[in-house]
Design an enzyme around this catalytic site. Structure first.
Site, PDB file in Angstrom:
ATOM      1  N   CYS A 199     -10.225   8.766   3.585  1.00  0.00           N
ATOM      2  CA  CYS A 199      -9.664   9.077   2.401  1.00  0.00           C
ATOM      3  C   CYS A 199      -9.014   7.266   1.578  1.00  0.00           C
ATOM      4  O   CYS A 199      -9.732   6.399   2.453  1.00  0.00           O
ATOM      5  CB  CYS A 199      -8.156   8.922   3.419  1.00  0.00           C
ATOM      6  SG  CYS A 199      -7.090   8.668   1.850  1.00  0.00           S
ATOM      7  N   CYS A 239      -6.385   5.888   1.088  1.00  0.00           N
ATOM      8  CA  CYS A 239      -5.468   4.989   2.455  1.00  0.00           C
ATOM      9  C   CYS A 239      -6.576   3.755   2.983  1.00  0.00           C
ATOM     10  O   CYS A 239      -5.801   2.401   2.633  1.00  0.00           O
ATOM     11  CB  CYS A 239      -5.974   5.973   3.524  1.00  0.00           C
ATOM     12  SG  CYS A 239      -5.566   7.704   3.443  1.00  0.00           S
ATOM     13  N   ASP A 240      -7.811   3.359   2.729  1.00  0.00           N
ATOM     14  CA  ASP A 240      -8.435   2.852   2.285  1.00  0.00           C
ATOM     15  C   ASP A 240      -9.128   2.062   1.910  1.00  0.00           C
ATOM     16  O   ASP A 240      -9.817   0.877   2.001  1.00  0.00           O
ATOM     17  CB  ASP A 240      -9.799   3.089   3.567  1.00  0.00           C
ATOM     18  CG  ASP A 240      -9.058   3.637   5.245  1.00  0.00           C
ATOM     19  OD1 ASP A 240      -7.901   3.376   5.179  1.00  0.00           O
ATOM     20  OD2 ASP A 240      -9.097   5.218   5.997  1.00  0.00           O
TER      21      ASP A 240
END
Ligand code: NDP
Length: 310
Positions: free
Chosen positions: A134, A137-138
């Site tokens: 992701c 997300c990261d």
């Protein structure tokens, strides 16, 4: 044991839309949100192709809006994940990760799909230490660093473009000599000077003392001009597709060979009376938020008709 008239599993566009429709019909649905409230869309940034938002909308905001809309019509939310099911006879029986159990008259399966990994031991070894599925997300952790994205579809191109906005350099590792992504996404990637596409490359391992420091790659594996070498990277992002979350239900509902639930014709009916499937868990073809939302609406309409017969 608690009994629920209409239980919805999943909190992506399919689950929330089913809840909006069922709630408006007075069915007071109960929706179990699972591990990723808001579903897969929350792993992306901006949604530009959901109708009604000419300037695009933040994915989390879109999902929060859907949830609020369902809540307005009386849907109840439970933050648990189903771990076992028995659909052999009605009422259907479900078990959850907090050890609770419920029965229900009618079930809408909207459990979506999950990201796939290559299956390398190193992916496990470095999970959370440089390996991610992701970018949204990261990606933040890789500002001004070098990352690799694996895959040649729309997701891979989208993730690579997003990461290029943060990182110093992005390798896109593509196993074929071409990208599968739509033209517009391909162009974005190919015209981005920060992205280097490694066509006909496979990743065979990762290395690093403290988290990922590089990847072992192979060019034209098995060919006479095969070449093995290492690239230095700080992050390794998978974007090679998804697997439907249907395992709990496969003893009772039919699936295709990859696990997508097969429904009757164009309907969300699974063949088990009162059990419907909506969204990506039953859609190997389109996998779009708006398509999932539409199938959630269909499932709720079918559920209402089914419940009226009881
Ligand atoms: P896709 O299935 O479209 O693409 C998967 C990619 O990963 C392919 O390039 C595939 O290679 C590659 N791949 C699969 N397995 C491996 C492996 N073991 N090793 C290396 N590469 C591998 O998945 P996506 O998630 O990209 O897209 C799913 C759907 O969602 C599509 O319909 C897409 O259009 C849609 N989508 C739309 C978006 C948008 O409109 N904004 C954004 C994201 C997704 P190969 O080509 O060789 O099979």
């Amino acid at each position: 044991m608690k009994h629920i008239k209409l239980l919805i599993l999943g909190s992506g566009p399919a689950g929330y839309t089913a809840a909006i429709y069922a709630g408006r019909s007075g069915l007071t649905p109960v929706l179990y949100e699972g591990l990723q409230p808001g579903g897969q869309l929350t792993t992306t940034t901006e949604v530009e192709n959901f109708p009604g938002f000419p300037e695009g909308i933040d994915a989390n905001e879109l999902m929060d809006n859907m949830r609020s809309q369902a809540e307005r019509f009386g849907c109840q939310f439970v933050p648990n994940m189903a771990v076992k099911a028995d659909l052999s006879k009605a009422p259907y029986h479900l078990w959850f990760d907090d050890n609770s159990e419920v029965t229900c008259d009618c079930l809408i399966i909207a459990t979506g799909a999950s990201a796939k990994y290559l299956g390398l031991a190193d992916e496990e070894k470095y999970r959370g230490q440089g390996v991610s599925a992701c970018a949204t997300c990261d990606g933040f952790f890789y500002r001004k660093k070098t990352v690799a994205v694996v895959g040649g579809g729309d997701t891979a191109c989208e993730e690579a473009s997003y990461l290029a906005g943060l990182a110093a350099k992005v390798y896109l590792i593509v196993r074929k000599p071409y990208l599968r992504a739509t033209q517009i996404m391909q162009e974005r990637v190919l015209n981005n000077p920060k992205i280097e596409v490694l066509f006909e490359h496979n990743t065979v391992g990762l290395f690093g003392e403290n988290g990922v420091e590089g990847a072992h790659v192979v060019y034209r594996k098995g060919e006479t001009d095969e070449r093995r070498y290492d690239i230095a990277i700080d992050g390794f992002f998978l974007a090679i597709g998804h697997r439907p979350n249907s395992d709990l239900f496969t003893p009772w509902v039919k699936t295709d060979e990859t696990g997508y639930i097969l429904t009757e014709g164009d309907s969300p009916r699974t063949g088990v009376p009162g059990v419907f499937a909506a969204g990506d868990v039953a859609d190997p073809h389109y996998r779009q938020g708006v398509v999932a939302a539409a199938s959630g609406a269909k499932a709720a309409i079918e559920a209402e008709r089914y419940l009226a017969t009881l």
